[in-house]
Structures are given as C-alpha cells and as structure tokens.
Scaffold this active site. Structure first.
Site, short mmCIF file in Angstrom:
data_model
loop_
_atom_site.label_atom_id
_atom_site.label_comp_id
_atom_site.label_asym_id
_atom_site.label_seq_id
_atom_site.Cartn_x
_atom_site.Cartn_y
_atom_site.Cartn_z
N TYR A 16 -9.56 -11.30 5.09
CA TYR A 16 -10.76 -12.08 4.85
C TYR A 16 -10.52 -13.57 4.63
O TYR A 16 -11.36 -14.26 4.08
CB TYR A 16 -11.51 -11.49 3.65
CG TYR A 16 -12.21 -10.21 4.02
CD1 TYR A 16 -13.54 -10.20 4.40
CD2 TYR A 16 -11.52 -9.01 4.04
CE1 TYR A 16 -14.18 -9.03 4.78
CE2 TYR A 16 -12.13 -7.82 4.41
CZ TYR A 16 -13.46 -7.84 4.77
OH TYR A 16 -14.09 -6.68 5.16
N HIS B 80 -20.34 3.90 1.48
CA HIS B 80 -19.88 2.68 2.16
C HIS B 80 -18.69 2.97 3.09
O HIS B 80 -18.71 2.63 4.27
CB HIS B 80 -19.48 1.65 1.09
CG HIS B 80 -18.97 0.35 1.64
ND1 HIS B 80 -19.72 -0.80 1.64
CD2 HIS B 80 -17.78 0.01 2.19
CE1 HIS B 80 -19.02 -1.78 2.17
NE2 HIS B 80 -17.82 -1.31 2.51
N GLU B 81 -17.67 3.59 2.53
CA GLU B 81 -16.48 3.88 3.34
C GLU B 81 -16.78 4.84 4.48
O GLU B 81 -16.22 4.74 5.57
CB GLU B 81 -15.36 4.42 2.45
CG GLU B 81 -14.87 3.46 1.40
CD GLU B 81 -14.56 2.09 1.96
OE1 GLU B 81 -14.08 1.98 3.11
OE2 GLU B 81 -14.83 1.11 1.25
N PHE C 157 -5.77 -13.57 0.58
CA PHE C 157 -4.35 -13.91 0.62
C PHE C 157 -3.45 -12.74 1.03
O PHE C 157 -2.27 -12.93 1.31
CB PHE C 157 -3.89 -14.46 -0.73
CG PHE C 157 -4.58 -15.73 -1.11
CD1 PHE C 157 -4.49 -16.85 -0.28
CD2 PHE C 157 -5.33 -15.83 -2.26
CE1 PHE C 157 -5.14 -18.04 -0.61
CE2 PHE C 157 -5.99 -17.00 -2.61
CZ PHE C 157 -5.89 -18.11 -1.77
N GLY D 28 -5.23 -9.83 2.68
CA GLY D 28 -6.13 -8.97 3.42
C GLY D 28 -6.67 -9.70 4.62
O GLY D 28 -6.16 -10.73 5.02
#
Length: 808
Positions: A726, A588-589, A722, A724
């Site tokens: 998103y 993924h990364e 809160f 990050g």
C-alpha cells in the site's frame, strides 16, 4: 530527463516480488465506520509486486487442486504441480541442468521439489528452503535461457512458456512465505532471508529480458493485434507482462546497463528492508507481556478476554492460570490489545498498553525509524531513475487513480467527516462527564475507545461481548456459505483431509457450481496463534485458474485460495465466539477469495485477483461486509450457541442504527493514514528538514481531532506502506469503498426483500466483478455491472455523512 511512461510492472514482478503480507490489523485504522484490530504487522502486497491482500488496519484478527471425484465435465479438478517437469520444447542442455539439479539424493526427497497435487504444508520445514529454492532457481534459469533462444511473438511460443516459469516460482515461494506467516520459526525466517536475494535476482533477470520484451512488442505491433481477446490485449499492454510497449518499463527494462544495475540494487535492498521492517514489528509485538496477578487491575474486562489472558499465561509457564483467578498475561496481539482498550476500567493500564502498542518497533535493536528513512530514500531514487517526480507517481501508474484524483477524494471525504468527528468528541466528553469520569475534560487517546464503547452501549444498549454467544464461528460460516449460494449460485462443502494443512485448526473447503461440479477450493485458518502466526487478516492465492497449467485431458486448472484470520480461539468447551467486527472481517476476506475463485478468465496471468488495479481490489471484500447488516443474512448467522435463540429483533435494529456511530471519527482516522502515506511519497524529502514524525504530526492537524502524542511512533508499525502493498496506495481503501458502496446500492435499488431480484443482481455481480478478473479494466467492469460510472453518494449515505457533505 525524458519521462519514462509506463502502465505497470511486469506480471512476473507483480506476482513474485512482493512479500505476501497481511493486511494487518491495527485496531485503530481501517475503513469507516467500523473499527477492526491493529495487527502486529500490517501485512492483507508490494515489496512492489505480487499482490497479497492485507485487510485494512481495522481488521481483527483460504490447497492446491485436489484429486477430483469423477465428473462428466472436461474441466480439471486437479493439476499436479511438477517443479521439474521439462516441457517438450526444452533443449538437451536445459534438460541436463534439470537432471543435475535432482542428482543429489537430498534434493530428490525435498518436498519443495516433488510432484504434488496440493502443497505439502505439513512436511516442509526450514531445512528444505535453501537447497530447494536454489535447485528450483537453477532449473528456472535454464528454462528462461531456452525460452530466450526460441521465443517467437506468439502465444504458444511466448506467453505459455513464460506463464509456466512464473507459476512454478509463484507456487513454491508462496508455500514457504505462507508458512512464514502462519508457522514462523527463527530457522524458517533465516532460511528465507538467505535465499531471497537469489530469488529477487532471478525475478529481475526475468522481468528485464530483452528477448521477451521484444517479442511482446512485436505482438503489440502485429496486424493480428485487433483479433486478440480483450484479456490478452490487457495482459500484453495493460498492467502486465510487457508493460512497456509504451516506451519503457517500471521494472527497468528501458534503462541503460549502468542504471539498470543501480535499479536492481535498489530492488534488492527494498525487498530486504521490507522483510526486516515486518520482522521487527512482529518481534516487538511478541516482546511485550504484562503479567497481572491482581484481578482489580483488570476490572471491566469480559470473561472471553480473561480466558484468553489466562491461556496466554498457561503458555508462558503459569500452569494453574484460570480465567477466574489468574494470573493473566496481556500482549499486544489484536485479540488481547483491543479488549483492554475497550473495557479496562483501569485507566493507567489502558495508557500503558496504548503507549506500548504505539511505540512498537521504535527503539533498540527493533527500531524501524532508520529502515523507514532508507525505504523512502530508495523509493524516491527509483522514481527518479524511471523519470518520475516522486514514488507516488510510480505507484499511481499501476492504479485507477492519479495522485491528483486520490488527493481530491481524500480531501472531499475529510471535509465531509471533520465536523461530524468534532461532534463525536464533544458527545464523548459530555457522556463521560455525566458518568462522573474524572478525565472527562481531558479525554485522550487511551480514553476514546473505552468511552466510545460505553457510549455505544448506553445509546444502543449493545455490549459487543454480550453479543458473542450469538456469533459462533460454525454458524457464521454456515450463514456466509448460504449467502454465497443465494447471490452467486455456488455450494461450499467441507473437504477436510484431502489436503495437508499447517495446523490442526485449519479447515479445507470445496466450491461447486449449480451443476455440482467443483470450481475452486480454499483453506481457512481462523484463530490467533501469537507465538507463531502473524497478526491481522488476509487472503492470498495458492494457485490461480489457468488454461496453460491444466493437465492433459482437462481444460483448465482450478483456483485455490487461503483465508487467514486472527480471531479469538475456542475456550474450553465453547466454540469460537466472535465479535461482530470479527464477523465483518470473515465476510471481508471471503469477498477477496470469491474474486479469486469465481473468475472465468482462463489466461492465468489475468485470472482472479491478478492484474486488478490496486485501488479496485477491495471492491468485492468491502461489498460483502454490507451483507452483515442485511436482516435476513444477519438473522441466519446470529443464533445463540447454547439455546439456538435468534438475535432479538430490537438488537438487530440497534446494530443497524449503530452502524453510523462515530462514522466521522472512524472515517477521519483512516483518511489520516491515507493522507500521511501520500504525503510521505510525494512531498517528503529524505534527509531534509522534516522528519517522518514531523510529517505525521503535520498531517494529523487536519485529520485528528485529538492531536497525536509527541512521542507517537505509529509509523514504525505501519506495515501497510512499509512492508505491504500500500505504499502511496492506502487511499485505495476509500477509493474502493466508493466502488463497493455503489455496487451494493444496486441491490438496494433492486429491492433487498425481492429474492428474485437479489439473485439476478447477484448473478450479474458474479458475471462481471467476480468473473472478469484482471482481463478487463475495472472501470469498464464496474460500468458493465452498474450501468454507469461510480458515485460517492452511496458511501456517504451509508456512513450517515451525506448531509455533512452537502453542507461542506
């Protein structure tokens, strides 16, 4: 009040103001259907700006341009960073400010202010932060003043000097913020907190510059507009630099002086609150330690977990601790928390650890409740200042989706997942009852992971711990790099020793094209270090590809990335043996890193991962995860670390079948987080009759088969939204899953066993999705690759939910 129309935030703000926060790893969120780990702070983006790429909460858990070998190409392999190299156009006054900033002997030796070919991660410490950042900001302020005096509506007189200012701060601030994430100390944290308001103040000053805004507006209105490249046009009017050629600015440039001052205060406070939230989560996670001396209490836990618990005990002063005899210390870090929930037969232990995890940062000095309320209040005030009804509208202005489209997708996927999730729970209860479990009729939150693992083992005869010997980190990385060569025609080789690193476990790699020329570099920091390293898994940039930042005699500066994971470290003589979920996380990364490193964009402000709409950034990362289930790829990495034996064919088939195991449940859980995020940023009224926990409970009625505990305080560690990037954007994981599943289906259509077709499709993926970066709208990029707009059908098919969707 007239609605201010915007398309996005200034690139300056986008790149600099957000805290690069990991995407975390809470092993209870994440995309379906595969769980990853909850993180101590949901970190793989904004305070509102610069993107870092935190992994979804399910995650478990890559320096600067190097001196090149000789090459016959004109492309630069190295671009020394010179924080105080004055551009030729700098006035004598500005140059004097630079000299003044360096006159102090202490400053002249500060590694943050030195020329370097790659960041001196090994020599920067907390004592350098305050003087170094303040001197850098003084210098950049002088450069900005000079630019405002001399700016003209042309690329050389506007964009190029602006990019140089942005790049200097991005690189230096990125360096210290990265160290805070991977080598945290109270001193470093305090130093960064002290200078952060000054940094934010400069960013707002830069982002709200009227001369720069007017110059961009003039470019947009000039007769030469149509002759600009698509990337340059998008840079000007899309999600970047003068996002407000369409009347106004998200960053406040269109506000009158009084409202702009109010806006700036909000931005400063939000930045401070975001950092405090993240620190509270980290501190609360580190605070919990459970010492166990009786092995009966941890019956069922695998040797790998016992070894990790013993290592933790040794680090806390129990010098004689061993995996076999203890004592053992359990923490709330993902590699410790998850094995307990999966394997501990001691139900009381599972409950204790679960409740501790769920209540992190919700009491005492570390309570994030008031911080959440204030963040939501300020975000709403910010939205109102800009003429929006709520913060979700502000967030969506920078994304592919709208509030309505995001809600529509979430509901469609929820309805497709609900019945399957209900059946999942019935299957679990029935299985537990067959096993004689006393709790079978009352399974609750600390039971589901344990019994799910037992059912999966029974149904597919797969024990994740027994698979670890087949997934050693060196072999996994070799297989990943081999896949990248097949798909994208690149070679990746070790380059350890060429760049300073922050820990001896960090690896450094060089990426080369098919002609053998270096095109990028990356760091990889794989292991968990609970005492100093943030939890989760994330990728971020060190430097971007850039024509403007290239050295003389070279055409472009090469991109450099870092990848960070938090997997189980080596124990004794054994290499790091990975769970299959950790393998997926690395893939993924690496997908994120590939988009940064394989970009063909030379305009630094839209290269790689920059300027890509937030709900499209997960496409490459989630796309790469699909290859973990591709037979040839998996068999190339699944070799027993001692015997070299390949993973048995029947086990592979079971892994493939298990891919859709409890897909409805895992899908629904992520949809819950996306839904509560959207609800808090659309309908929630700070200070109103409903508390944030009331909202969470209400949303859970439609998104959780087992209702949450009344004392559930997960929101207090929901760093994705809160602390990050998103906020009103968690839905983007599902949005991007639609894109990534459909992209992988192109390879399925071509034939996964047809190597020629796979290579051709891979090259097309590289030339579009990976190469075009933020220089073209993501929908156009996708259509160029796929030949049509995206469809959710491949995602539902991959998750085994297509039939449920059709009947819903």
């Amino acid at each position: 009040m007239k609605r201010i129309r915007i398309m996005a935030t200034l690139v300056i703000a986008n790149m600099l103001m957000a805290t690069p926060t990991s995407r975390a790893s809470l092993n209870l969120l994440r995309r379906s259907p595969k769980p990853k780990y909850f993180s101590s702070s949901c970190q793989f983006g904004p305070s509102t700006f610069r993107k870092s790429y935190p992994c979804p909460i399910w995650s478990s858990s890559f320096s600067f341009c190097l001196p090149p070998p000789r090459s016959t190409t004109s492309t630069s392999l190295s671009s020394s960073f010179r924080p105080f190299s004055s551009p030729p156009s700098m006035s004598s006054a500005a140059a004097a400010a630079v000299e003044s900033a360096l006159s102090d002997e202490t400053l002249s030796s500060n590694p943050l202010l030195q020329d370097f070919d790659f960041p001196p991660f090994d020599s920067v410490d907390a004592s350098h932060v305050r003087p170094g950042i303040r001197a850098l900001l003084q210098h950049l302020e002088a450069e900005l003043e000079e630019l405002e005096k001399s700016v003209e509506p042309s690329w050389p007189k506007l964009v190029e000097p602006l990019e140089k200012i942005v790049d200097r701060l991005t690189v230096v601030w990125g360096m210290i913020n990265h160290l805070k994430a991977v080598k945290d100390t109270p001193e470093l944290r305090a130093a960064i907190e002290d200078v952060q308001p000054e940094k934010v103040k400069f960013q707002l000053r830069l982002g709200q510059s009227k001369p720069i805004y007017n110059a961009f507006k003039a470019i947009r209105e000039s007769p030469d507009w149509s002759s600009l490249s698509e990337a340059r046009q998008r840079l000007v009017e899309g999600n970047m630099i003068s996002a407000q050629i369409k009347e106004a600015v998200l960053i406040g440039i269109a506000l009158d002086d009084e409202k702009r001052e109010e806006f700036n205060k909000i931005e400063q406070e939000l930045e401070k609150l975001s950092h405090k939230f993240s620190e509270n989560v980290l501190d609360a996670t580190k605070k919990f330690e459970k010492l166990i001396t009786d092995k009966k209490e941890i019956e069922g836990l695998p040797p790998s977990a016992l070894g990790l618990f013993a290592q933790a005990a040794v680090s806390k002063g129990h010098e004689n601790a061993t995996a076999e005899n203890g004592p053992w210390i359990i923490t709330l870090d993902a590699p410790s928390y998850l094995p307990v929930m999966q394997h501990a037969k001691n139900r009381a232990l599972r409950e204790e650890v679960y409740r501790a995890y769920l209540s992190r940062a919700s009491s005492g000095d570390l309570d994030n409740t008031a911080i959440i309320d204030q963040i939501l209040k300020l975000r709403l005030e910010k939205a109102k200042l800009l003429g929006y009804n709520n913060y979700a509208e502000v967030s969506m202005a920078m994304k592919m989706a709208t509030v309505e489209k995001a809600a529509e997708l979430l509901e469609k996927l929820r309805s497709a997942s609900w019945d399957a999730a209900v059946q999942d729970m019935e299957d679990l209860k029935s299985f537990a009852k067959d096993q004689g479990a006393a709790e079978s009729d009352s399974l609750t939150h600390w039971d589901t992971t344990f019994w799910s693992e037992r059912l999966r083992e029974s149904k597919y005869d797969i024990n994740e711990e027994e698979l670890r010997p087949y997934f050693s980190l060196p072999k996994v990385m070799d297989g990943l790099f081999s896949l990248a060569k097949t798909l994208f025609g690149i070679d990746i080789e070790p380059a350890d020793g060429l760049a300073p690193v922050w820990n001896n476990d960090v690896r450094f790699y060089r990426v080369k094209d098919s002609s053998g020329n270096p095109i990028a570099y990356f760091y990889f920091d794989p292991y968990s270090r609970p005492s100093e390293k943030r939890g989760g898994a994330w990728m971020d940039e060190v430097v971007s590809r850039s024509r403007v930042m290239a050295q003389k005699g070279s055409s472009v500066r090469l991109p450099v990335a870092h990848m960070v994971c938090n997997q189980t470290p080596p124990v004794g003589d054994k290499p790091s043996l990975m769970t299959f979920r950790e393998v997926e996380t690395v893939f993924h990364e690496f997908g994120h890193a590939l988009q940064h490193m394989l970009t063909k964009q030379d305009e630094g402000l839209v290269a790689g991962i920059r300027n890509i709409e937030w709900d499209a950034v997960e496409l490459p990362s989630q796309f790469m995860e699909n290859w973990c289930y591709h037979r040839d790829t998996l068999m190339s990495i699944a070799k027993h670390y001692e015997t070299g034996e390949t993973l048995p064919e029947e086990v592979y088939k079971k892994l493939l079948a298990a891919r859709t195991f409890r897909a409805g449940s895992f899908s629904l859980r992520q949809l819950k987080f996306a839904s509560v995020d959207l609800e808090l940023h659309t309908k929630y009224v700070p200070g109103g009759p409903e508390s944030i926990y009331d909202v969470d409970q209400r949303v859970s009625l439609k998104t959780q088969v087992i209702p949450p505990l009344p004392e559930d305080r997960f929101l207090c560690s929901f760093s994705h939204i809160f602390a990050g990037g998103y906020a009103a954007g968690y839905y983007s994981y599902k949005w991007a899953e639609v894109l990534s599943a459909d992209a992988f289906s192109a390879f399925e259509d071509a034939g996964l066993d047809d190597i020629k077709a796979v290579k051709e499709t891979g090259q097309r993926f590289r030339n579009t999705i990976l190469a075009l970066g933020g220089g073209r709208a993501p929908l156009k990029v996708f259509v160029e690759f796929r030949g049509r707009e995206p469809s959710p059908e491949p995602l539902l098919r991959h998750n085994g939910l297509l039939a449920a969707s059709a009947s819903a």
